[in-house]
Design a protein around this motif. Structure first.
Motif, PDB file in Angstrom:
ATOM      1  N   ARG A  34       1.010  -1.252   0.162  1.00 13.76           N
ATOM      2  CA  ARG A  34       0.156   0.001   0.341  1.00 13.76           C
ATOM      3  C   ARG A  34       0.809   1.354   0.114  1.00 13.76           C
ATOM      4  NH1 ARG A  34      -5.887  -0.439   0.970  1.00 13.76           N
ATOM      5  NH2 ARG A  34      -5.765  -2.382   0.491  1.00 13.76           N
ATOM      6  N   ARG A  35       2.253   1.264  -0.884  1.00 13.24           N
ATOM      7  CA  ARG A  35       2.662   2.436  -0.877  1.00 13.24           C
ATOM      8  C   ARG A  35       2.354   3.407  -1.243  1.00 13.24           C
ATOM      9  NH1 ARG A  35       5.795   6.125  -2.929  1.00 13.24           N
ATOM     10  NH2 ARG A  35       7.502   6.966  -2.216  1.00 13.24           N
ATOM     11  N   ASP A  36       1.276   3.033  -2.411  1.00  9.93           N
ATOM     12  CA  ASP A  36       1.165   4.046  -3.098  1.00  9.93           C
ATOM     13  C   ASP A  36      -0.514   5.018  -2.458  1.00  9.93           C
ATOM     14  OD1 ASP A  36      -0.697   1.808  -3.661  1.00  9.93           O
ATOM     15  OD2 ASP A  36      -1.378   2.259  -5.110  1.00  9.93           O
ATOM     16  N   LEU A  37      -0.373   4.239  -1.117  1.00 11.52           N
ATOM     17  CA  LEU A  37      -1.722   4.921  -0.679  1.00 11.52           C
ATOM     18  C   LEU A  37      -1.477   4.932   0.245  1.00 11.52           C
ATOM     19  CD1 LEU A  37      -4.534   1.422  -1.613  1.00 11.52           C
ATOM     20  CD2 LEU A  37      -4.108   4.228  -2.136  1.00 11.52           C
ATOM     21  N   VAL A  38      -0.001   5.820   0.056  1.00 17.97           N
ATOM     22  CA  VAL A  38       0.722   5.496   1.820  1.00 17.97           C
ATOM     23  C   VAL A  38       0.258   4.613   3.309  1.00 17.97           C
ATOM     24  CG1 VAL A  38       1.192   8.007   1.492  1.00 17.97           C
ATOM     25  CG2 VAL A  38      -0.938   8.077   2.379  1.00 17.97           C
ATOM     26  N   GLY A  39       0.116   4.099   2.857  1.00 22.42           N
ATOM     27  CA  GLY A  39      -0.630   2.961   3.529  1.00 22.42           C
ATOM     28  C   GLY A  39      -2.191   2.589   4.428  1.00 22.42           C
ATOM     29  N   SER A  40      -2.548   3.626   3.350  1.00 23.76           N
ATOM     30  CA  SER A  40      -4.418   4.153   4.101  1.00 23.76           C
ATOM     31  C   SER A  40      -5.064   2.932   3.542  1.00 23.76           C
ATOM     32  CB  SER A  40      -4.650   5.257   3.282  1.00 23.76           C
ATOM     33  OG  SER A  40      -4.434   5.975   2.340  1.00 23.76           O
ATOM     34  N   TRP A  41      -6.538   3.242   4.227  1.00 21.12           N
ATOM     35  CA  TRP A  41      -7.484   2.691   3.114  1.00 21.12           C
ATOM     36  C   TRP A  41      -8.855   2.549   3.802  1.00 21.12           C
ATOM     37  CZ3 TRP A  41     -10.274  -1.490   6.269  1.00 21.12           C
ATOM     38  CH2 TRP A  41     -10.020  -1.694   7.785  1.00 21.12           C
ATOM     39  N   VAL A  42     -10.322   2.242   3.940  1.00 18.52           N
ATOM     40  CA  VAL A  42     -11.649   3.011   4.859  1.00 18.52           C
ATOM     41  C   VAL A  42     -11.720   1.415   4.060  1.00 18.52           C
ATOM     42  CG1 VAL A  42     -12.347   3.907   3.202  1.00 18.52           C
ATOM     43  CG2 VAL A  42     -12.456   4.347   5.421  1.00 18.52           C
ATOM     44  N   ASP A  43     -12.813   0.782   5.464  1.00 21.09           N
ATOM     45  CA  ASP A  43     -13.651  -0.324   5.102  1.00 21.09           C
ATOM     46  C   ASP A  43     -14.674   0.547   4.379  1.00 21.09           C
ATOM     47  OD1 ASP A  43     -16.411  -1.685   5.585  1.00 21.09           O
ATOM     48  OD2 ASP A  43     -14.842  -2.749   7.152  1.00 21.09           O
ATOM     49  N   ALA A  44     -15.946  -0.393   3.167  1.00 17.81           N
ATOM     50  CA  ALA A  44     -16.754   0.152   3.433  1.00 17.81           C
ATOM     51  C   ALA A  44     -17.944   1.266   3.880  1.00 17.81           C
ATOM     52  CB  ALA A  44     -17.378  -0.374   1.722  1.00 17.81           C
ATOM     53  N   GLU A  56      -6.198   4.246  11.434  1.00 13.00           N
ATOM     54  CA  GLU A  56      -4.811   3.217  11.934  1.00 13.00           C
ATOM     55  C   GLU A  56      -4.617   2.828  10.340  1.00 13.00           C
ATOM     56  OE1 GLU A  56      -4.660   0.371  15.086  1.00 13.00           O
ATOM     57  OE2 GLU A  56      -4.548   1.945  16.408  1.00 13.00           O
ATOM     58  N   SER A  57      -3.000   2.641  10.212  1.00 11.74           N
ATOM     59  CA  SER A  57      -3.031   2.362   8.840  1.00 11.74           C
ATOM     60  C   SER A  57      -2.963   0.660   8.428  1.00 11.74           C
ATOM     61  CB  SER A  57      -1.016   2.064   8.603  1.00 11.74           C
ATOM     62  OG  SER A  57      -0.206   1.419   9.354  1.00 11.74           O
ATOM     63  N   GLY A  58      -2.717   0.521   6.981  1.00 12.93           N
ATOM     64  CA  GLY A  58      -3.343  -0.886   6.962  1.00 12.93           C
ATOM     65  C   GLY A  58      -1.627  -1.771   6.667  1.00 12.93           C
ATOM     66  N   ASN A  59      -0.433  -1.407   7.188  1.00 14.01           N
ATOM     67  CA  ASN A  59       0.489  -1.672   6.977  1.00 14.01           C
ATOM     68  C   ASN A  59       0.339  -2.596   8.531  1.00 14.01           C
ATOM     69  OD1 ASN A  59       0.547   0.773   5.620  1.00 14.01           O
ATOM     70  ND2 ASN A  59       2.267  -0.850   4.747  1.00 14.01           N
ATOM     71  N   ALA A  60       1.212  -3.797   8.648  1.00 19.06           N
ATOM     72  CA  ALA A  60       1.621  -4.148  10.119  1.00 19.06           C
ATOM     73  C   ALA A  60       2.748  -3.514  10.478  1.00 19.06           C
ATOM     74  CB  ALA A  60       2.398  -5.627   9.714  1.00 19.06           C
ATOM     75  N   GLN A  61       3.818  -2.951  10.142  1.00 18.34           N
ATOM     76  CA  GLN A  61       5.089  -1.981  10.338  1.00 18.34           C
ATOM     77  C   GLN A  61       4.339  -0.878  11.828  1.00 18.34           C
ATOM     78  OE1 GLN A  61       5.424  -2.993   7.328  1.00 18.34           O
ATOM     79  NE2 GLN A  61       6.334  -4.865   7.332  1.00 18.34           N
ATOM     80  N   PRO A  62       5.415   0.192  12.371  1.00 16.39           N
ATOM     81  CA  PRO A  62       4.946   0.764  12.980  1.00 16.39           C
ATOM     82  C   PRO A  62       5.049   2.019  12.222  1.00 16.39           C
ATOM     83  CG  PRO A  62       6.616   0.215  14.256  1.00 16.39           C
ATOM     84  CD  PRO A  62       6.165  -1.189  13.156  1.00 16.39           C
ATOM     85  N   SER A  63       4.182   3.235  11.944  1.00 16.17           N
ATOM     86  CA  SER A  63       3.756   4.413  10.740  1.00 16.17           C
ATOM     87  C   SER A  63       5.608   5.173  10.649  1.00 16.17           C
ATOM     88  CB  SER A  63       2.693   5.136  11.166  1.00 16.17           C
ATOM     89  OG  SER A  63       1.463   4.338  11.242  1.00 16.17           O
ATOM     90  N   ARG A  64       5.718   5.135  11.716  1.00 19.23           N
ATOM     91  CA  ARG A  64       7.093   5.699  12.049  1.00 19.23           C
ATOM     92  C   ARG A  64       8.554   5.186  10.596  1.00 19.23           C
ATOM     93  NH1 ARG A  64       7.699  10.869  14.533  1.00 19.23           N
ATOM     94  NH2 ARG A  64       6.375  10.507  15.395  1.00 19.23           N
ATOM     95  N   GLU A  65       8.305   4.281  11.063  1.00 19.30           N
ATOM     96  CA  GLU A  65       9.145   3.402  10.667  1.00 19.30           C
ATOM     97  C   GLU A  65       8.748   3.495   9.128  1.00 19.30           C
ATOM     98  OE1 GLU A  65       9.655  -0.602  12.241  1.00 19.30           O
ATOM     99  OE2 GLU A  65      10.273  -0.097  13.902  1.00 19.30           O
ATOM    100  N   VAL A  66       7.549   3.405   8.713  1.00 21.89           N
ATOM    101  CA  VAL A  66       7.134   2.936   7.526  1.00 21.89           C
ATOM    102  C   VAL A  66       7.361   5.010   6.637  1.00 21.89           C
ATOM    103  CG1 VAL A  66       5.205   2.909   5.217  1.00 21.89           C
ATOM    104  CG2 VAL A  66       5.460   0.817   7.906  1.00 21.89           C
ATOM    105  N   ALA A  67       7.112   5.331   7.104  1.00 28.11           N
ATOM    106  CA  ALA A  67       7.304   6.639   6.935  1.00 28.11           C
ATOM    107  C   ALA A  67       8.535   7.227   6.126  1.00 28.11           C
ATOM    108  CB  ALA A  67       7.123   7.858   7.922  1.00 28.11           C
ATOM    109  N   ALA A  68      10.076   6.534   7.464  1.00 28.22           N
ATOM    110  CA  ALA A  68      11.125   6.398   6.912  1.00 28.22           C
ATOM    111  C   ALA A  68      11.577   5.553   6.002  1.00 28.22           C
ATOM    112  CB  ALA A  68      11.659   6.216   8.177  1.00 28.22           C
TER     113      ALA A  68
END
Length: 276
Positions: A190-200, A227-239
């Motif tokens: 989900r990098r192209d979505l900056v990790g984001s998602w939303v349930d319908a 909260e993101s769709g990624n398993a890793q902490p958001s600060r690590e993903v951002a870096a």
């Protein structure tokens, strides 16, 4: 209220119709796809005459609308050629917004998109989590959403008391689509979505809250799971994804990198579904 929903046959449209009806509203669906019957009328929204006629009244269906939720669109680039995506979506949105104006509908919720704010983020946003102040289109779908927001921001001033809320939805996930999160630990997921998602269903909740809180003027809100769709902490993903990009000092451990702070603080949006 008597609420019209365009794109009622889509993933978000179906969830929105269900939510609004559960909240006690009388809902009329408008779409090309679907079986005509109580609560639904087949309408070609590229035809302004059909659109205006459908909003004014439809015999044996409804005799007027108090509010409009406009969700109809070709949902992504690639379904049709790029220029056709832009031409169709901008025409449909202009028709819906202007027909609502002519029909005296003063409360409107409009589907915008993460594609209006940098998707697929080949260039880093100015800061994280990326919020509603950032606008950048990198494909014809996103360009159409930027144009639609601009149209709405102007039309809202044509009649006193009009309220138009643009909701920038990210990737909408159906209740039967959670298997995709099996990939949540992958570095580029989900990098192209900056990790984001939303349930319908949470997207539908955002629509309901926007209608309830509607005030005169034009407003834009991001709609994503907090909260993101990624398993890793958001600060690590951002870096990893956006090295050197400023990150909010108070970013939560798994907070979405598509900011939902505004819709939380102003509309009270709290998602009810989490892939975890």
């Amino acid at each position: 209220m008597r609420i019209g929903v365009t794109g009622s046959g889509g993933k978000l449209g179906r969830a929105t119709v269900e939510r609004l009806r559960a909240d006690g509203h009388v809902v009329s669906g408008f779409d090309l796809a679907g079986t005509p019957g109580p609560g639904f009328t087949r309408v070609d929204l590229t035809d302004f005459g059909q659109t205006l006629d459908a909003f004014l009244s439809v015999t044996a269906r409804h005799d007027g609308l108090d509010a409009l939720v406009h969700l109809a669109a070709i949902p992504v680039n690639g379904v049709v050629p790029d220029a056709a995506t832009f031409h169709n979506n901008v025409t449909v949105s202009f028709n819906a917004l202007f027909a609502a104006h002519r029909a005296g509908i003063r409360t409107i919720v409009l589907a915008s998109s993460i594609t209006a704010m940098g998707f697929p983020f080949d260039e880093a946003p100015p800061s994280l989590p990326v919020d509603e102040t950032y606008t950048s289109a990198n494909n014809t779908y996103g360009l159409g959403k930027v144009a639609e927001e601009a149209i709405a921001a102007q039309l809202v001033g044509w009649t006193p008391g009009t309220s138009i809320t643009a909701l920038r939805f990210t990737n909408v996930v159906g209740s039967d689509e959670y298997a995709t999160f099996e990939r949540a630990a992958e570095p580029g997921y989900r990098r192209d979505l900056v990790g984001s998602w939303v349930d319908a269903r949470d997207g539908a909740l955002a629509v309901a809250l926007a209608l309830e809180a509607a005030e005169p003027g034009f407003e834009v809100y991001n709609v994503a799971a907090p909260e993101s769709g990624n398993a890793q902490p958001s600060r690590e993903v951002a870096a990893r994804w956006f090295p050197g990009t400023p990150v909010a000092s108070d970013l939560g451990e798994f907070e979405s990198l598509m900011s939902t702070r505004k819709i939380r603080d102003r509309l009270g949006f709290v998602a009810e579904h989490d892939w975890r």
